[in-house]
Design an enzyme around this catalytic site. Sequence first.
Site, PDB file in Angstrom:
ATOM      1  N   GLY A  54       0.784  -1.241   0.000  1.00  0.00           N
ATOM      2  CA  GLY A  54       0.000   0.000   0.000  1.00  0.00           C
ATOM      3  C   GLY A  54       0.809   1.280   0.000  1.00  0.00           C
ATOM      4  O   GLY A  54       0.451   2.251  -0.656  1.00  0.00           O
ATOM      5  N   ASP A 110       0.136   3.545   4.183  1.00  0.00           N
ATOM      6  CA  ASP A 110      -0.767   4.291   3.305  1.00  0.00           C
ATOM      7  C   ASP A 110      -1.903   4.945   4.082  1.00  0.00           C
ATOM      8  O   ASP A 110      -2.209   6.109   3.881  1.00  0.00           O
ATOM      9  CB  ASP A 110      -1.315   3.369   2.188  1.00  0.00           C
ATOM     10  N   ASP A 113      -6.532   3.367   9.699  1.00  0.00           N
ATOM     11  CA  ASP A 113      -7.980   3.135   9.747  1.00  0.00           C
ATOM     12  C   ASP A 113      -8.345   2.731  11.180  1.00  0.00           C
ATOM     13  O   ASP A 113      -8.499   3.583  12.041  1.00  0.00           O
ATOM     14  CB  ASP A 113      -8.322   2.078   8.693  1.00  0.00           C
ATOM     15  N   LYS A 141      -8.326   8.008   8.383  1.00  0.00           N
ATOM     16  CA  LYS A 141      -9.793   8.031   8.340  1.00  0.00           C
ATOM     17  C   LYS A 141     -10.312   8.493   9.680  1.00  0.00           C
ATOM     18  O   LYS A 141      -9.920   7.969  10.723  1.00  0.00           O
ATOM     19  CB  LYS A 141     -10.337   6.624   8.065  1.00  0.00           C
ATOM     20  N   PHE A 162     -14.301   3.904   1.537  1.00  0.00           N
ATOM     21  CA  PHE A 162     -13.272   3.009   1.030  1.00  0.00           C
ATOM     22  C   PHE A 162     -12.632   3.665  -0.194  1.00  0.00           C
ATOM     23  O   PHE A 162     -13.305   3.993  -1.158  1.00  0.00           O
ATOM     24  CB  PHE A 162     -13.858   1.634   0.661  1.00  0.00           C
ATOM     25  N   VAL A 163     -11.326   3.873  -0.121  1.00  0.00           N
ATOM     26  CA  VAL A 163     -10.651   4.603  -1.194  1.00  0.00           C
ATOM     27  C   VAL A 163      -9.620   3.729  -1.918  1.00  0.00           C
ATOM     28  O   VAL A 163      -9.089   2.768  -1.343  1.00  0.00           O
ATOM     29  CB  VAL A 163      -9.952   5.878  -0.656  1.00  0.00           C
ATOM     30  N   ASP A 169      -5.384  -0.262  -2.994  1.00  0.00           N
ATOM     31  CA  ASP A 169      -5.988  -1.155  -3.976  1.00  0.00           C
ATOM     32  C   ASP A 169      -7.401  -1.569  -3.621  1.00  0.00           C
ATOM     33  O   ASP A 169      -7.854  -1.432  -2.489  1.00  0.00           O
ATOM     34  CB  ASP A 169      -5.157  -2.443  -4.084  1.00  0.00           C
ATOM     35  N   ARG A 175      -3.949   0.493  -7.859  1.00  0.00           N
ATOM     36  CA  ARG A 175      -2.815   1.095  -7.148  1.00  0.00           C
ATOM     37  C   ARG A 175      -2.137   2.170  -7.991  1.00  0.00           C
ATOM     38  O   ARG A 175      -1.525   3.080  -7.472  1.00  0.00           O
ATOM     39  CB  ARG A 175      -1.775   0.031  -6.782  1.00  0.00           C
TER      40      ARG A 175
HETATM   41  P1  5GP Z   1      -6.048  -0.661  10.046  1.00  0.00           P
HETATM   42  O1  5GP Z   1      -5.260  -1.812  10.579  1.00  0.00           O
HETATM   43  O2  5GP Z   1      -5.613   0.695  10.522  1.00  0.00           O
HETATM   44  O3  5GP Z   1      -7.532  -0.869  10.183  1.00  0.00           O
HETATM   45  O4  5GP Z   1      -5.918  -0.712   8.495  1.00  0.00           O
HETATM   46  C1  5GP Z   1      -4.861  -0.298   7.806  1.00  0.00           C
HETATM   47  C2  5GP Z   1      -4.792  -1.058   6.490  1.00  0.00           C
HETATM   48  O5  5GP Z   1      -6.096  -1.411   5.969  1.00  0.00           O
HETATM   49  C3  5GP Z   1      -4.184  -0.152   5.468  1.00  0.00           C
HETATM   50  O6  5GP Z   1      -2.772  -0.304   5.465  1.00  0.00           O
HETATM   51  C4  5GP Z   1      -4.835  -0.619   4.191  1.00  0.00           C
HETATM   52  O7  5GP Z   1      -4.099  -1.716   3.676  1.00  0.00           O
HETATM   53  C5  5GP Z   1      -6.192  -1.138   4.598  1.00  0.00           C
HETATM   54  N1  5GP Z   1      -7.260  -0.116   4.398  1.00  0.00           N
HETATM   55  C6  5GP Z   1      -7.943   0.565   5.332  1.00  0.00           C
HETATM   56  N2  5GP Z   1      -8.817   1.416   4.782  1.00  0.00           N
HETATM   57  C7  5GP Z   1      -8.668   1.277   3.442  1.00  0.00           C
HETATM   58  C8  5GP Z   1      -9.291   1.901   2.300  1.00  0.00           C
HETATM   59  O8  5GP Z   1     -10.162   2.783   2.379  1.00  0.00           O
HETATM   60  N3  5GP Z   1      -8.848   1.491   1.087  1.00  0.00           N
HETATM   61  C9  5GP Z   1      -7.899   0.538   0.915  1.00  0.00           C
HETATM   62  N4  5GP Z   1      -7.555   0.222  -0.319  1.00  0.00           N
HETATM   63  N5  5GP Z   1      -7.283  -0.069   1.958  1.00  0.00           N
HETATM   64  C10 5GP Z   1      -7.685   0.296   3.200  1.00  0.00           C
HETATM   65 MG    MG Z   2      -1.848  -1.769   4.192  1.00  0.00          MG
END
Ligand code: 5GP
Ligand code: MG
Length: 194
Positions: A54, A110, A113, A141, A162-163, A169, A175
């Site tokens: 990412g 990237d 979340d 986010k 969701f982006v 991706d 990507r």
């Molecule tokens: P976390 O562990 O903070 O929930 O998630 C982080 C990972 O989830 C990011 O590195 C990414 O790979 C994926 N992710 C979270 N939100 C998004 C989104 O809106 N789009 C995409 N493509 N990946 C996301």
């Molecule tokens: Mg990731």
Amino acid sequence: MPTKPVVPVLAKHPDLESVLVSEASLKRRIKTLGAEISRVYGREEITVVAVINGAIIFTADLLRQISNPVRLDCLRISSYRNSTTPVSKPQVLGGLSLALKGRHVLLIDDILDTGKTLSVVVAMIQKQQPASLRTCVLLEKQGRREVEFVADFVGFQIPDRFVVGYGLDFAERYRNLPCIGTLLPNLQNPPAFG
Ligand code: 5GP
Ligand code: MG
């Protein structure tokens, strides 16, 4: 002289419903982010750890805006969202090749979340006793944190959508989009992404 026709951005990216961060804003923000990071680290060498895939495009562009000496290593996280067997925690796959002990580590991802991924990676890096550890994310986010996590450097705050694009991706696609946006609803069947 004929002027170049202006092509609307969504016509150039027909799978997108909306663009949240344009190519020009990414360029501008990454330049200021690089300057901010260079200022914070002074003359120190930075050991960058990028979470791939990412963060790959963001990291490539950001590093060229940092004036400090930089070492680069990458790590991969097992996908935990679309797993058939529930995995409570994201797992770090493989090890890093650079030693981090006594180094100034900058972890780059990237998007922040729920905070689960970066918490796991930070805990893993802390075990190696770096001299310092900071985190930088391109996107954050709002209102999504399940684990408390505050990144030191944030490119953009975005709403809970969701982006894709610029490294992010959907099923390994998109990507390579130069901007960040949301997919058309008919292309977003269940959020099976990793
Ligand atoms: P976390 O562990 O903070 O929930 O998630 C982080 C990972 O989830 C990011 O590195 C990414 O790979 C994926 N992710 C979270 N939100 C998004 C989104 O809106 N789009 C995409 N493509 N990946 C996301
Ligand atoms: Mg990731």
